[in-house]
Design an enzyme around this catalytic site. Structure first.
Site, PDB file in Angstrom:
ATOM      1  N   LYS A  62       0.867  -1.186   0.000  1.00 53.63           N
ATOM      2  CA  LYS A  62       0.000   0.000   0.000  1.00 53.63           C
ATOM      3  C   LYS A  62       0.898   1.228   0.000  1.00 53.63           C
ATOM      4  O   LYS A  62       2.066   1.157   0.394  1.00 53.63           O
ATOM      5  CB  LYS A  62      -0.951   0.003   1.192  1.00 53.63           C
ATOM      6  CG  LYS A  62      -0.326   0.136   2.554  1.00 53.63           C
ATOM      7  CD  LYS A  62      -0.040   1.526   3.058  1.00 53.63           C
ATOM      8  CE  LYS A  62      -1.207   2.461   3.015  1.00 53.63           C
ATOM      9  NZ  LYS A  62      -0.804   3.759   3.706  1.00 53.63           N
ATOM     10  N   THR A  93       3.263   6.703   4.727  1.00 52.74           N
ATOM     11  CA  THR A  93       3.477   5.267   4.869  1.00 52.74           C
ATOM     12  C   THR A  93       3.297   4.417   3.647  1.00 52.74           C
ATOM     13  O   THR A  93       2.263   4.397   2.990  1.00 52.74           O
ATOM     14  CB  THR A  93       2.570   4.662   5.950  1.00 52.74           C
ATOM     15  OG1 THR A  93       2.854   5.340   7.144  1.00 52.74           O
ATOM     16  CG2 THR A  93       2.865   3.190   6.110  1.00 52.74           C
ATOM     17  N   GLU A 117      -0.619  11.095  -4.956  1.00 54.71           N
ATOM     18  CA  GLU A 117      -1.834  11.921  -5.000  1.00 54.71           C
ATOM     19  C   GLU A 117      -1.756  12.981  -6.093  1.00 54.71           C
ATOM     20  O   GLU A 117      -0.852  13.796  -6.121  1.00 54.71           O
ATOM     21  CB  GLU A 117      -2.082  12.634  -3.670  1.00 54.71           C
ATOM     22  CG  GLU A 117      -2.793  11.791  -2.655  1.00 54.71           C
ATOM     23  CD  GLU A 117      -1.800  11.209  -1.688  1.00 54.71           C
ATOM     24  OE1 GLU A 117      -0.613  11.118  -2.068  1.00 54.71           O
ATOM     25  OE2 GLU A 117      -2.216  10.869  -0.573  1.00 54.71           O
TER      26      GLU A 117
END
Lengths: 379, 379
Positions: free
Chosen positions: B163, B174, B252
């Site tokens: 992830k 993270t 993002e």
């Protein structure tokens, strides 16, 4: 003001058509110290002036062009810088190796050297007393306001002008600053003052963490006033810090100046590196833009350097509100949020609670306007 | 697929109400290597698992919670991680010091430990064969798609899930990754493979240059297949590189993956540092977002490290188009611009023309969406 003269000219380097050549003429050869960017991809003007500055402790004139960085322009760029110095020297009847050359603007375009030399001629023909505001305007690129400062205490005066709007715009990075003190100091003393002041001012500001190819900072001693070196340093620091803060304030799209102080560190270098990491953190900058007292991002940035921190004894404050001291203080969050909404200059303090050293970095927030300026410009 | 089992649970850590607990159960204690973030502001789960991993070469189970980083939560955070490990051990009748604990999510909020332990119970009660896609979903936070990979060559299989969506979102940095190889290798060999692969993959990606408090990467050898260490390494590299690229793709607001290669450097470390500087440069990232082949920004970033570059012999290419080789090639600009407009993965090459070493970094562009995600989130 002493008898420093200036002249401006137009070589058509700026789309706006505003003055893009500035010549500054000292009343006589003055003890001077220059610091240049550490970037290895240096502009031709920097390579040239660095070489000249190594050979002389005294300078008679400066010539600065704005709108074109004279960078990435090959060997021709270095020759162009020399031609600019020689043109000034010839017109003013001074030595060409006492003239330093500076450039700021777009990277990778050759200087239209004929037009530049002509504009230097014009500038040298109409000299007038140095006007700090007009001087700053003549060297500016994406700056939204001129940057200058003047301080006086008893007989001692120090003043300067600068340009720089972050490191940022359209391949137009670059900070230029020139500070003049009336003090009479020798080269070694001036050099030490210059280095010390630079570390705590221009080397402690950041807008986007990018280092320019053209950054230059000159300190010139006019030798008119006897003064204690400590007093000279304090005054040079005051002027330089004000110029540095104005540059951060003018960071493209900035809505806040962020003052990051790391205190009670074991080592000065540790305080400095941690302050730098927090000041440069994109996550911290965007949080400040969003008025979010996100101490977790500050902590994560503080922990990311090579220097160990103890998460259980460090404290984090925003605007004096204690947000973390080994555990979170959620109730302080709403007060810190109001502070972020109301204040223009934001104080972030990281207290390492372990030693006696501190360092302050000035930074700015980053928002949509930064992206607009830097993404929508096209070379 | 080997007999690796998994179970998921819900502790209510995510606003979406989706699964936030994942338990992975190995068929027997397996030789395993773990690498954790270098950040000194480490999560309680990282502090706990790092300590356990130092004492054991074999691991029987993993437990991961998403939605809460268990970071900045003081000594209680370390205790909570231990309680999670003990809960898994007790339910599955294995040793608690062969269970590692991982967390990802928001910083600075205590784990609701009772709900977490209950969800671990639930997860351990309904075990099923490992499903890479569902495992990735259970540990994701701001990820927009699950990240997993599987490769097989003859008898040797390697697979993994991860992830991470940049280092970015809302105090939710993270990257977590778990890779499993069927190979039978001893701990020392596995450790060396793990470190080497990590340097060229997860340690060579960047979204915003920010280092997380929770990053963890595990490599587990199931010991079922005899294989040459070089073949094992190649397969682990392939899976890990694919996971790393998926994380960059999911940065993002990213519209491009930027592959920065520095070649023909004297030192490997030099190639790496320069690639990192270019990949991290906010000016380069915003230029790519703006589809602007701005080689000046690439050159300025390349020159900003402590390693000297020669501006007169370096070459810069975008998408194979030579833009600079000691002087600018303005005509290549329009072709490079079309390339930037059309391609999703952008290749930037800096040829230092001086040695034999190269390094590649993967990065992403930064635009308005990055600012929106990171500024408009409020803690």
């Amino acid at each position: 003001m002493p008898d420093i003269l200036m002249g401006v000219g137009k070589a058509g380097l700026k789309e706006s058509g505003k003055p893009d050549i500035l010549v500054v003429v000292l009343p006589y050869p003055c003890v001077s110290s220059f610091l240049f960017t550490d970037n290895y991809f240096k502009a031709g003007s920097v390579i040239y002036s660095e070489r000249v500055a190594k050979r002389t402790e005294k300078v008679s004139a400066l010539v600065i062009n704005s709108g074109n960085a004279n960078c990435g322009t090959g060997e021709e760029g270095i020759m162009h810088a020399e031609l600019m110095a020689r043109q000034v020297a010839q017109k003013l009847d001074i030595k060409h190796d006492e003239v330093l050359v500076f450039s700021t603007g777009i990277i990778g375009k050759p200087l239209p050297i004929d037009r530049v030399l002509k504009a230097i001629d014009d500038a040298c023909s109409i000299l007038e007393p140095l006007d700090l505001e007009r001087a700053s305007e003549a060297i500016s690129t994406t700056d939204s306001f001129p940057k200058f400062d003047f301080v006086k205490k008893e007989q001692l005066e120090t003043f300067g002008f600068a340009k720089g709007a972050g490191m940022i715009a359209p391949s137009m990075a670059t900070m230029l600053a020139f500070v003049f003190t009336k003090a009479d100091v020798d080269y070694e003393t001036l050099r030490q003052i210059h280095r010390d002041v630079n570390e705590r001012t221009f080397n402690s500001i950041t807008v986007d963490g990018c280092e320019s190819t053209n950054d230059s900072f000159g300190l010139i001693a006019l030798g008119e006033v006897q003064a204690n070196p400590e007093d000279v340093k304090a005054q040079v620091f005051e002027v330089t810090e004000n110029l540095a803060k104005k540059i951060v304030e003018d960071g493209e799209g900035a809505t806040k100046v962020i003052k990051v102080t790391v205190k009670r560190a074991t080592l000065e270098m540790k305080a400095r590196e941690i302050a730098r990491a927090v000041a440069n953190s994109l996550l911290v900058k965007t949080a400040m833009y969003g008025r979010d007292p996100n101490w977790g991002r500050i902590a994560a940035a503080a922990g990311s350097t090579e220097f160990p921190i103890d998460p259980f004894s460090m404290k984090i404050y925003i605007g004096g509100h204690l947000l973390y001291d080994g555990k979170p203080h959620p109730k302080a969050g709403s007060m810190a949020k109001r502070y972020l909404e109301e204040e223009k200059e934001i104080e972030v303090v990281i207290d390492l609670n372990e030693g006696r050293n501190s360092w302050t970095y000035y930074s700015s927030d980053i928002g949509y306007e930064y992206v607009r300026i830097n993404a929508e410009y096209h070379t």
